[in-house]
Design a protein around this motif. Structure first.
Motif, short mmCIF file in Angstrom:
data_model
loop_
_atom_site.label_atom_id
_atom_site.label_comp_id
_atom_site.label_asym_id
_atom_site.label_seq_id
_atom_site.Cartn_x
_atom_site.Cartn_y
_atom_site.Cartn_z
N ILE A 21 14.19 57.69 30.74
CA ILE A 21 14.13 56.41 29.09
C ILE A 21 15.24 55.61 29.14
O ILE A 21 15.49 54.73 28.66
N ILE A 22 16.48 56.24 29.98
CA ILE A 22 17.65 54.55 30.80
C ILE A 22 16.98 53.46 31.04
O ILE A 22 17.01 52.44 31.13
N ALA A 23 16.07 54.31 32.47
CA ALA A 23 15.67 53.21 32.57
C ALA A 23 14.30 52.30 32.35
O ALA A 23 14.56 50.97 32.56
N LEU A 24 13.60 53.20 31.08
CA LEU A 24 12.39 52.50 30.75
C LEU A 24 13.52 51.28 29.53
O LEU A 24 13.23 50.50 29.87
N THR A 25 14.98 51.44 29.19
CA THR A 25 15.81 50.29 28.40
C THR A 25 15.79 49.46 29.34
O THR A 25 15.54 48.37 28.86
N LYS A 26 15.87 49.74 30.23
CA LYS A 26 16.77 48.32 31.23
C LYS A 26 14.98 47.60 31.53
O LYS A 26 15.64 46.14 31.65
N SER A 27 14.56 48.25 31.93
CA SER A 27 12.88 47.54 32.01
C SER A 27 12.30 46.33 31.25
O SER A 27 12.65 45.71 31.16
N MET A 28 12.80 47.46 29.74
CA MET A 28 11.96 46.75 29.36
C MET A 28 13.02 45.54 28.42
O MET A 28 12.53 44.23 28.10
N ALA A 29 14.34 45.69 28.41
CA ALA A 29 15.34 45.11 28.37
C ALA A 29 15.07 43.75 28.92
O ALA A 29 15.25 42.37 28.70
N LYS A 30 14.88 43.78 29.94
CA LYS A 30 14.24 42.65 30.55
C LYS A 30 13.36 41.70 30.82
O LYS A 30 13.59 40.79 31.09
N GLU A 31 12.37 42.42 30.26
CA GLU A 31 11.37 41.49 29.65
C GLU A 31 11.77 41.18 28.94
O GLU A 31 10.63 40.22 29.05
N VAL A 32 11.75 41.32 27.90
CA VAL A 32 12.21 40.26 26.96
C VAL A 32 13.39 39.60 26.44
O VAL A 32 14.00 38.89 25.55
N VAL A 33 14.62 39.79 27.59
CA VAL A 33 15.75 38.87 27.64
C VAL A 33 15.31 36.73 27.52
O VAL A 33 14.62 36.86 27.90
N GLY A 34 16.48 36.45 26.24
CA GLY A 34 16.07 35.11 26.63
C GLY A 34 14.89 35.12 25.13
O GLY A 34 14.92 33.99 24.58
N ILE A 35 14.05 35.81 24.91
CA ILE A 35 13.34 35.73 24.05
C ILE A 35 13.58 36.02 22.52
O ILE A 35 13.74 36.61 22.00
N GLY A 36 14.33 34.55 22.15
CA GLY A 36 14.63 34.44 20.66
C GLY A 36 16.13 35.87 20.66
O GLY A 36 16.81 36.29 21.41
N ASP A 37 16.18 36.35 19.37
CA ASP A 37 17.35 37.93 19.72
C ASP A 37 16.25 38.81 20.17
O ASP A 37 16.67 39.61 18.71
N ILE A 38 16.28 39.31 20.65
CA ILE A 38 15.69 41.12 21.04
C ILE A 38 16.24 41.45 22.50
O ILE A 38 16.83 40.47 23.31
N THR A 39 16.85 42.87 21.49
CA THR A 39 17.74 43.45 22.68
C THR A 39 17.27 45.40 22.38
O THR A 39 16.76 45.49 21.61
N VAL A 40 17.66 45.57 23.94
CA VAL A 40 16.64 46.80 23.85
C VAL A 40 18.26 47.58 24.70
O VAL A 40 18.34 47.36 25.72
N ASN A 41 18.69 48.43 24.56
CA ASN A 41 19.82 49.15 24.47
C ASN A 41 19.02 50.65 24.08
O ASN A 41 18.49 51.38 23.87
N ALA A 42 20.45 51.70 25.47
CA ALA A 42 20.17 52.72 25.32
C ALA A 42 21.29 53.86 24.37
O ALA A 42 22.32 52.95 24.96
N ILE A 43 21.62 54.71 23.99
CA ILE A 43 22.95 55.21 23.58
C ILE A 43 22.95 57.20 24.56
O ILE A 43 21.57 58.09 24.38
N SER A 44 23.91 57.44 25.22
CA SER A 44 23.80 58.63 26.19
C SER A 44 24.33 59.53 24.97
O SER A 44 26.25 59.29 25.91
N PRO A 45 24.41 60.53 24.23
CA PRO A 45 25.26 61.68 24.15
C PRO A 45 25.47 62.25 24.61
O PRO A 45 25.10 62.60 25.09
N ALA A 46 26.78 63.52 24.69
CA ALA A 46 26.84 64.67 25.09
C ALA A 46 25.95 65.15 24.15
O ALA A 46 25.27 64.86 23.61
#
Length: 250
Positions: free
Chosen positions: A163-188
């Motif tokens: 899911i961390i890798a998927l987050t990075k992939s999706m974020a790069k696909e939509v980056v720069g399209i208006g104001d769309i962000t994709v991030n992950a949170i990793s709790p302990a």
């Protein structure tokens, strides 16, 4: 923007999977307190209805691993509340705790279905609308297990790395399209009902790795989600934010 409006989410429609208890419920309450309209996506009708009723939101009952359920729930949410602005992929399972050679292959399949394929399908359903409106916030709940790997939790660790890798992939696909962000949170380790299904030895091992010497609170995770869902996080994307009491520092 005036200071009193910082981090406000007035009018935003937020979908939280697994929102009927634990971290998901805390996220629903935090986002609602900032003005968001909440959709509680959960497999448990009782839990989803309870939280949605208390927050004046809607309950979306469905199985995140079934694409037909995902599509139906998104349609129901958009009919009731409007287009989806914020998605928090929080629903997840740990799977059976055992060493790799002691696990059935079905455990891996089930964990990946819930923790990776489900979030993928929900993002697939909402991203076209976000792209057309040029706004969106997607926050995926991962785990430090996805960075470091926890023994006897191979499928879970693998799913959170995915899911961390998927987050990075999706974020790069939509980056720069208006104001769309994709991030992950990793709790302990966070104090939620999910711990009840794990051997105490596994929980003790995870807590022993936390320099602060305690488990986290659902409300602490919710506060970080709130920031990433807000307008103030407009220059933050493709990131994985730890909330681990100092366990993971990279």
């Amino acid at each position: 923007m005036s200071q009193q409006n910082h981090f406000r989410l007035d009018g935003r429609v937020a979908v939280v999977t697994g929102g009927g208890q634990g971290i998901g419920e805390a996220i629903c309450r935090r986002l609602a307190s900032a003005g968001a309209k909440i959709a509680v996506f959960d497999l448990s009708e009782a839990n989803a209805q309870r939280v949605a009723k208390e927050l004046g939101g809607v309950a979306a009952i469905g199985n995140i691993t079934q694409e037909a359920d995902v599509i139906r729930c998104v349609a129901e949410i958009e009919t009731a509340l409007g287009p989806v602005d914020i998605v928090v992929n929080n629903a997840g399972i740990t799977g059976k705790a055992a060493k790799t050679w002691e696990l059935e292959a079905s455990v891996m399949t089930t964990v990946l279905d819930v923790n990776v394929t489900g979030p993928f399908m929900l993002c697939k359903a909402v991203l076209p609308g976000m792209i057309s409106r040029k706004f969106g916030r997607i926050i995926n709940i991962a785990s430090v297990a996805g960075k470091e790997g926890n023994p006897t939790m191979g499928p879970y660790s693998a799913s959170k790395a995915a899911i961390i890798a998927l987050t990075k992939s999706m974020a790069k696909e939509v980056v720069g399209i208006g104001d769309i962000t994709v991030n992950a949170i990793s709790p302990a380790v966070i104090h939620t009902p999910i711990l009840d299904g794990l051997p105490q030895s596994t929980v003790d091992y995870m807590v022993s790795k936390i320099p602060m010497g305690r488990v986290g609170k659902p409300e602490e995770v919710a506060s970080l989600v709130h920031f990433l869902a807000s307008n103030e996080a407009s220059f933050t994307t493709a990131q994985t934010y730890d909330i681990s009491g100092g366990r993971s520092t990279y």
